[in-house]
Design an enzyme around this catalytic site. Structure first.
Site, short mmCIF file in Angstrom:
data_model
loop_
_atom_site.label_atom_id
_atom_site.label_comp_id
_atom_site.label_asym_id
_atom_site.label_seq_id
_atom_site.Cartn_x
_atom_site.Cartn_y
_atom_site.Cartn_z
N HIS A 189 0.82 -1.21 0.00
CA HIS A 189 0.00 0.00 0.00
C HIS A 189 0.86 1.26 0.00
CE1 HIS A 189 -2.85 -3.10 0.88
NE2 HIS A 189 -3.84 -2.26 0.73
N ASP A 237 -5.50 -1.45 11.53
CA ASP A 237 -5.76 -1.15 10.11
C ASP A 237 -6.23 -2.47 9.49
OD1 ASP A 237 -5.77 -0.48 7.45
OD2 ASP A 237 -3.67 0.13 7.35
N TRP A 294 -20.18 -13.97 8.22
CA TRP A 294 -21.31 -13.06 8.09
C TRP A 294 -21.05 -11.72 8.79
CZ3 TRP A 294 -21.14 -17.86 10.19
CH2 TRP A 294 -21.13 -17.95 11.58
N LYS A 295 -20.18 -11.71 9.79
CA LYS A 295 -19.99 -10.47 10.55
C LYS A 295 -19.23 -9.41 9.74
CE LYS A 295 -20.39 -12.59 15.12
NZ LYS A 295 -20.01 -12.44 16.54
N GLY A 329 -0.47 -2.40 15.83
CA GLY A 329 0.54 -1.35 15.67
C GLY A 329 1.92 -1.81 16.09
#
Lengths: 325, 325
Positions: free
Chosen positions: A44, A173, A225-226, A294
């Site tokens: 990213h 994240d 499903w969550k 983190g």
């Protein structure tokens, strides 16, 4: 190839300037991309640079487009990203949310008509560096089948939650897919199975074979499903508040992924008397006796600042060529 | 035993009054418990009533304790729940967040020193009924091992995200464990395996055997490391903003689970000109072509209002005995 952080950031700055980013903007954008790479998330960071460059060249991203506030009441604002550079729009929106939180305790900026924000965690670290708690999320193109379906109709809609802490911010994240396509490709290239089931094969069976999931295009939402439900509701909130596109309105081609909707919420803990965020965060982190969000980012950052950053040859070549154009 | 909604709510109201809730409070609390049961979540409705009654009798819950605002800046407030009834404290905190959002676009109430809120989704439906978007969460006792550990040191910290919609609100109510202990017990009692792996057995292997997970006390966080991280960061935010307890400070006995910390964020979409929340939500729900969060709740609600509510014999007996005391 191993490069220093300074070389990486400097090259990216020249490359972005050559692509048309203005002199007050190229350094910030270069820093955001270099920071993600330094922090162990090249997928990213630098590795997305070629796509950003190509989208600028094709006119899908306006390198001079700047997000502007178009509506607001109190601590809630809507911004139009004007098809600008996604990372800069997100940074500016989070800065505005932090400023709003300083004034009102909590504030929210909804940003529409923007582009891929690259590493979502960047805006969590940004808020935490400023002493703010943050929740932010983005929608994406449809890249994930909802639970109970076989074709991609929801986004993996990354959610970022950040807490400032003197001993290292706590920054989650988290995309709603268990593994990104980038992660699947990495496991496959190393000849490894996934550590847990990551999707379905073409026959609809759960599998830990990354190649089978790449072939079926059926990665798994976190929590089945969550995560599917969370992706749906975050998409609605972002598109509605931003007045922008929802996932189903975004084309399926990553090279054309534009017009995203995002939400940035910041909370200023210092605005409430007696909030002991460092003490609470230290105690929770100690109590967990396991990895906290983190922790690996900080370890990667330290390592890469000391030893240099291993860069992807192709992305680095493109960035260097662009910088010397 | 099948009872009507009116009989359920009426019995609960008399029972709560007998337990010491004041006349302006017992009806609301009864409604919250009856609504959860009507909506197909008896585990967090009537079936929790016996524990609430026992905690009131032992003095762990103060039936007359009312949450009060103890600090604030702008749209951010801290409330002290004064060990009152958890469902009423949560309802009051969400009402205050909604009122704050009407004034400021977005508002947040952090509530400490409170008790189990029963069904978290209730406060999402409450906000959506008032036309507000909501995000809220609670911490819990340590009932979930963090990813990479074998003993419970984090909470399953339910997160609720709600969007108002004329054609049925979209409400996600999601604990960070893949299955609750209540769900594990239900599958076991029916002699069924779980639909997906739900935790580890005593030997540390992933399993879909509910009894093996009950024995090991190692249910699985949703998304493995992701849900574990989300539980950690939500716990820090709630405890720090509320000035209350974090999960590691809450005892491990569910009968003694008290002094929880919660966060209620409301956003008023009507405060921004041109927010088309119904249109966006309808379009997203239609595009997904799969279950959306809240859909099953509405189906259960319709069915139970028409056909009556099957109640747990033991819990119903305790409520009736309490009501006629």
């Amino acid at each position: 190839m191993i490069v220093s952080y300074a070389e990486l950031a400097g090259t990216l700055e020249r490359a972005l300037a050559a692509l048309g980013l203005e002199p007050d903007r190229a350094p910030r954008c270069a820093q955001l991309i270099a920071d993600s790479t330094r922090d162990g998330v090249p997928s990213h960071g630098l590795n997305l640079f070629p796509r950003v460059a190509s989208m600028i060249r094709r006119g899908a991203i306006d390198p001079r487009g700047r997000a502007i506030r178009v509506a607001g009441r109190g601590a809630l604002e809507r911004w139009d990203g004007r098809r600008g550079v996604g990372a800069l729009n997100a940074f500016d929106a989070m800065q505005a949310a932090i400023a709003g939180a300083r004034a009102s305790g909590i504030a929210c900026v909804a940003l529409g008509n923007t582009n891929h924000w690259m590493r979502g965690g960047s805006y969590g670290w940004q808020a935490a560096d400023a002493g703010a708690i943050a929740l932010c999320w983005t929608n994406t193109l449809p890249n994930l089948p909802p639970w109970g379906a076989a074709t991609p109709r929801i986004g993996n809609n990354p959610l970022v939650v950040a807490v400032p802490r003197a001993n290292g911010h706590v920054v989650l994240d988290m995309a709603m897919s268990q593994f990104s396509y980038g992660a699947l490709a990495s496991y496959r290239a190393r000849g490894e199975r996934l550590p847990v089931a990551g999707g379905f094969d073409r026959d609809g069976r759960l599998t830990d074979d990354p190649a089978a999931i790449e072939a079926s295009r059926r990665p798994l939402p976190i929590g089945f499903w969550k995560g599917s439900g969370l992706a749906i509701v975050l998409d609605i909130i972002a598109a509605a508040l931003a007045g922008g596109r929802a996932t189903h309105e975004i084309g399926a081609d990553p090279e054309q992924e534009t017009g995203l909707s995002q939400v940035f919420i910041a909370i200023d803990p210092a605005s409430l008397e007696g909030v002991a965020i460092d003490r609470v965060a230290d105690a929770v982190v100690a109590s967990v006796q396991a990895r906290y969000p983190g922790e690996r980012t900080l370890a990667a950052r330290r390592q890469h600042l000391q030893q240099g950053i291993e860069v992807d040859d192709e992305a680095w070549t493109i960035a260097r060529r662009c910088a010397s154009a």
